[in-house]
Design a protein around this motif. Structure first.
Motif, PDB file in Angstrom:
ATOM      1  N   ASP A  11       1.029  -1.536  -0.368  1.00  0.00           N
ATOM      2  CA  ASP A  11       0.021  -0.004  -0.187  1.00  0.00           C
ATOM      3  C   ASP A  11       0.680   1.053  -0.005  1.00  0.00           C
ATOM      4  O   ASP A  11       1.457   1.927   0.991  1.00  0.00           O
ATOM      5  CB  ASP A  11      -0.861   0.031   1.486  1.00  0.00           C
ATOM      6  N   LYS A  35       2.371   7.572   0.453  1.00  0.00           N
ATOM      7  CA  LYS A  35       2.214   8.026   1.785  1.00  0.00           C
ATOM      8  C   LYS A  35       3.861   8.344   1.541  1.00  0.00           C
ATOM      9  O   LYS A  35       4.135   8.606   1.219  1.00  0.00           O
ATOM     10  CB  LYS A  35       2.216   6.293   2.302  1.00  0.00           C
ATOM     11  N   ASP A  79      -5.956   6.954  -0.726  1.00  0.00           N
ATOM     12  CA  ASP A  79      -4.538   5.801   0.310  1.00  0.00           C
ATOM     13  C   ASP A  79      -5.404   5.028   1.403  1.00  0.00           C
ATOM     14  O   ASP A  79      -6.048   4.154   1.897  1.00  0.00           O
ATOM     15  CB  ASP A  79      -3.386   6.034   0.952  1.00  0.00           C
ATOM     16  N   ALA A  80      -7.361   5.658   1.362  1.00  0.00           N
ATOM     17  CA  ALA A  80      -8.269   4.595   2.464  1.00  0.00           C
ATOM     18  C   ALA A  80      -8.396   3.617   1.152  1.00  0.00           C
ATOM     19  O   ALA A  80      -9.866   3.514   1.315  1.00  0.00           O
ATOM     20  CB  ALA A  80      -9.391   5.786   2.698  1.00  0.00           C
ATOM     21  N   GLU A  81      -7.793   2.835   0.605  1.00  0.00           N
ATOM     22  CA  GLU A  81      -7.982   2.315  -0.417  1.00  0.00           C
ATOM     23  C   GLU A  81      -8.329   0.014   0.181  1.00  0.00           C
ATOM     24  O   GLU A  81      -9.443  -0.316  -0.133  1.00  0.00           O
ATOM     25  CB  GLU A  81      -6.842   1.271  -0.601  1.00  0.00           C
TER      26      GLU A  81
HETATM   27 MN    MN Z   1      -3.669   2.969   2.387  1.00  0.00          MN
END
Ligand code: MN
Ligand code: BES
Ligand code: ZN
Length: 492
Positions: free
Chosen positions: A261, A268, A338-340
């Motif tokens: 991720d 990130k 990123d909120a995957e």
């Molecule tokens: Mn993430």
């Protein structure tokens, strides 16, 4: 790996011997016998050392006779407080303490535990695992360390029988740790799926693998959106273990399996990004659990769904602002790439509900950094729509030492993820309660009525320092907890 053997209490003392003492230095029968053999030197040594007998206190007597290399006395704490969990941790700590290839453990039955040695052994075994397959020189070889641990018991056959399910549980944990530890250049969705087949098929569990085209055909738009930036194609793996004759409604386990991720376009920061190879720990725990269930031929009908993808930034990557259509038919507004995890899980959860109509549904996911802030490494976050399921999971966690702390879910938090342009958005408006809004997002993809629990294991799936039961790295969190849960509450 540490090898554990059982034998009758030895008639002669030799080599490295581990004995226990409770608080107040009451030596157990075996320790007393040894003390007599040593003409009182053991009791004297404990006095000189001001040994307390408190849990984890250790006193070593070196070379007391020509045959005995060392006697290690380990504190067991108060007899009434010495639980199975305590014994495991003592075993785990002792493993990293002992400098000998072989040792014999003489722990006697006490009021609440008839065979303390098997839990000591389980702890030592758990602590002995390490991820050193890529080290051409093994760091552990610098120092003598335990290779064989011999546990003295009154009945070898009984001990072996009692230890078998614990060992099968540990084997599941090791499988999970091995997967979680693999770097993302080795473990990606396709290779993960292959490993699932290699691990489970020989044990008689069913493994189905869906490739990208099948996932497209199914309509898992949320999972596909997450995966579209990577050259590694996604996979959905479906596991099934049926250990009951009748085809009863199963218990379903769903795992987040981000083999890496990066955050995607919402990249990130550099610091700690390498830790995101562990972002498949939920899927890894489900696989490890199925290994244990299959090994011990659990009397349960269990299914597993693993959502496997890699989240990468690229020209084909999902953008902030994209709207995707999930398998459920609901649309999701992607405000942060990123909120995957919740996007992948949305499709995996719906699939599990729709196809299997489970009576219980439990998902595991390294879902939010916020859960690490809230609960640290000691507790995983628990969210549930069912009080008794939540209570049972918490009870199992307390017993096994993989603790859960329940957090609330409410309508207000649910409102926070309403979108103006789609059915739901993957980021809360308020920016508060990040772990809760993530759980609320998942709840939108549960087909009720089903007793559902979500475990946010972002803080517990791996450890940055050595602990009693795990070397630095992957912990395998969830396997022992859920195996205990299945055994206690789901098997007939
Ligand atoms: Mn993430
Ligand atoms: N995999 C991460 C969560 C995570 C963070 C796991 C730290 C382990 C340690 C997840 O996909 C993520 O990036 N979550 C975001 C959500 C946010 C963008 C709403 C987070 O927690 O920062
Ligand atoms: Zn993630």
């Amino acid at each position: 790996m540490l090898s554990i053997t059982f034998q009758a209490y030895p008639a002669h003392f030799s080599g490295t011997i581990i004995v226990g003492a409770f608080e107040g230095n009451t030596l157990s029968a075996s320790a007393q016998k040894l003390d007599t053999h040593l003409k009182g030197a053991l009791a004297r040594a404990l006095k000189i050392y001001a040994f307390s007998g408190r849990s984890q206190d250790v006193c070593t007597i070196l070379a007391p006779t020509a045959e005995i290399d060392q006697v290690i006395v380990v504190g067991l704490g108060k007899e009434s407080a010495c639980t199975l969990q305590e014994l495991e941790e003592i075993g785990g700590r002792l493993f990293s303490y002992v400098r000998a290839k072989e040792a014999c453990v003489l722990l006697d039955a006490f009021s609440t535990v008839s065979m303390p040695g098997i839990f000591f052994a389980e702890g030592a075994l758990l602590r002995s695992w390490r991820f050193d397959k890529y080290c051409t020189k093994k760091p552990i070889d610098k120092m003598p360390h335990l290779e064989t641990l011999c546990i003295a018991v009154t009945d070898v056959a009984v001990a072996e029988k009692e230890f078998a399910p614990l060992k099968q549980r540990v084997q599941g944990v090791f499988e999970t740790r091995a997967l979680v530890s693999e770097p993302a250049n080795v473990l990606y969705p396709a290779s993960f799926a292959t490993r699932a087949e290699e691990i489970l098929s020989p044990l008689g569990a069913q493994v189905e693998v869906f490739g990208k085209e099948q996932i497209e055909k199914l309509g898992m738009g949320a999972l596909l959106g997450v995966a579209q930036g990577s050259v590694r194609e996604p996979r959905v793996v479906v596991l099934e273990w049926n250990g009951v004759a009748t085809k009863e409604a199963p218990i379903a386990f769903v795992g987040k399996g981000l083999t890496f991720d990066s955050g995607g376009i919402d990249l990130k920061p550099q610091k700690g990004m390498e830790e995101m190879i562990h972002d498949m720990a939920g899927a890894g725990a489900v696989l490890g659990l199925f290994k244990t269930l299959a090994l011990r031929k659990a009397h349960v009908h269990a299914v597993g769904v693993l959502g496997l993808a890699e989240n990468m930034p690229s020209g084909s990557a999902q953008r902030p602002g994209d709207i995707v259509k999930t398998l459920s038919g609901k649309t999701a507004h992607v405000l942060n790439t990123d909120a995957e995890g919740r996007l992948v899980l949305a499709d995996a959860l719906w699939y599990a509900c729709d196809r299997f109509k489970p009576r219980i549904l439990i998902d595991l996911a390294t879902l939010t950094g916020a859960i690490v802030s809230a609960l640290g490494a000691e507790f995983a976050g628990l969210f549930s729509n069912d009080d008794s399921l939540a209570a049972n999971l918490i009870a199992c966690g307390d017993k096994i030492g993989e603790k859960l702390w329940r957090l609330p879910m409410t309508e207000k938090f649910d409102k926070d993820i309403d979108s103006d342009v789609a059915d739901v958005k993957n980021l809360g408006t308020s920016g508060e309660g990040g772990s809760i809004t993530a759980a609320q997002f998942l709840k939108r993809f549960i087909k009720e009525p089903v007793a559902w629990a979500h475990l946010d294991i972002a803080g517990t799936a791996w450890t940055r320092k050595n602990t009693a039961l795990a070397a630095k790295g992957a912990t395998g969190f969830g396997v022992r907890l859920l195996d205990a849960f299945v055994k206690e509450y789901c098997e007939n």
